[in-house]
Structures are given as C-alpha cells and as structure tokens.
Design a protein around this motif. Structure first.
Motif, PDB file in Angstrom:
ATOM      1  N   UNK A 122       0.829  -1.206   0.000  1.00 40.24           N
ATOM      2  CA  UNK A 122       0.000   0.000   0.000  1.00 40.24           C
ATOM      3  C   UNK A 122       0.864   1.257   0.000  1.00 40.24           C
ATOM      4  N   UNK A 123       1.925   1.269   0.788  1.00 37.22           N
ATOM      5  CA  UNK A 123       2.827   2.426   0.824  1.00 37.22           C
ATOM      6  C   UNK A 123       3.485   2.650  -0.536  1.00 37.22           C
ATOM      7  N   UNK A 124       3.911   1.570  -1.193  1.00 44.38           N
ATOM      8  CA  UNK A 124       4.514   1.691  -2.526  1.00 44.38           C
ATOM      9  C   UNK A 124       3.502   2.232  -3.525  1.00 44.38           C
ATOM     10  N   UNK A 125       2.267   1.754  -3.452  1.00 45.49           N
ATOM     11  CA  UNK A 125       1.227   2.221  -4.354  1.00 45.49           C
ATOM     12  C   UNK A 125       0.956   3.707  -4.151  1.00 45.49           C
ATOM     13  N   UNK A 170       3.717   5.796  -5.594  1.00 39.54           N
ATOM     14  CA  UNK A 170       3.671   5.880  -7.060  1.00 39.54           C
ATOM     15  C   UNK A 170       2.555   6.809  -7.526  1.00 39.54           C
ATOM     16  N   UNK A 171       1.431   6.842  -6.790  1.00 37.32           N
ATOM     17  CA  UNK A 171       0.332   7.744  -7.142  1.00 37.32           C
ATOM     18  C   UNK A 171       0.762   9.203  -6.948  1.00 37.32           C
ATOM     19  N   UNK A 172       1.462   9.490  -5.864  1.00 43.56           N
ATOM     20  CA  UNK A 172       1.939  10.850  -5.620  1.00 43.56           C
ATOM     21  C   UNK A 172       2.926  11.266  -6.701  1.00 43.56           C
ATOM     22  N   UNK A 173       3.788  10.359  -7.092  1.00 37.21           N
ATOM     23  CA  UNK A 173       4.774  10.649  -8.132  1.00 37.21           C
ATOM     24  C   UNK A 173       4.087  10.974  -9.445  1.00 37.21           C
ATOM     25  N   UNK A 174       3.060  10.216  -9.793  1.00 36.32           N
ATOM     26  CA  UNK A 174       2.342  10.435 -11.050  1.00 36.32           C
ATOM     27  C   UNK A 174       1.573  11.741 -11.036  1.00 36.32           C
TER      28      UNK A 174
END
Length: 116
Positions: free
Chosen positions: A18-21, A24-28
């Motif tokens: 969940x933390x990785x997801x 990645x959402x914040x990065x996008x």
C-alpha cells in the motif's frame, strides 16, 4: 507458523504494498510529470485546482480579447501551464488593500490634525 505470526506477516506485506502504491500515485500526480500544454477543459481544471476558478465563458472572453496567454493549434485553444499560472497570479488582488488604504487615510488625517 502460528495464526498470529501469519497475520503479522500478511499485515506487513499489505502495508508495504500500500505504501509503494501511494508513493507511485503521488509521483504520477506531481506537476513535472504533466504536460506543459493543455486544452481548454484541462486549463479550466488546472486553474480551479490552483485556487483560481474560471468559467468556460470567461476563458473564451479572455482569449478573444487577448488578455490571457494562449495559442491556437488549428481551431483549438492551447494553454501553457506555467504561463497560465503566472497570469492567474498576476490577476489576483490582495484582500487587504482596502484596509491599507484606510490606514493611510487615517494617518494622513492625523498628520493634518497635528499640523493645525
């Protein structure tokens, strides 16, 4: 492995995923990952997201009078993200200008009263 150990292992794995997801959402969603050029609906959304809500009709009025930075690509309007934000910030008025004017007027009045 006991049920509690299994539960702890699964919780750790799920939380890690969940933390990785989320990362990645914040990065996008970061602005540098978004294109610099926008069409009209994207420009309207962009300004609203940055605190400058503007209607579609107001956009057309501003483009037809040349008061907002834009380009045309064929028959479509194209807006540059950086130019649009800079323009919106330049159009924003300070909220306390009336207060500053009132303070200046009172100060002038006080000086005039002292000079009598």
């Amino acid at each position: 492995m006991t049920p509690d150990q299994l539960r702890g292992t699964l919780e750790g794995a799920v939380l890690g995923a969940l933390e990785k997801f989320q990362a990645s959402q914040k990065e996008a969603a970061r602005p540098e990952n978004q294109p610099e050029a926008m069409n009209l609906p994207a420009a309207i959304r962009f300004l609203a997201e940055n605190g400058y809500p503007t209607s579609r009709s107001k956009f057309y009025q501003l483009t037809s009078t040349g008061k907002i930075p834009h380009r045309k690509y064929g028959s479509r309007l194209v807006f540059n993200r950086t130019e649009l934000l800079r323009w919106a910030e330049s159009q924003a008025k300070e909220c306390n200008t009336g207060q500053r004017e009132a303070v200046a007027l009172i100060a002038r009045s006080a000086r005039n009263h002292q000079n009598r």
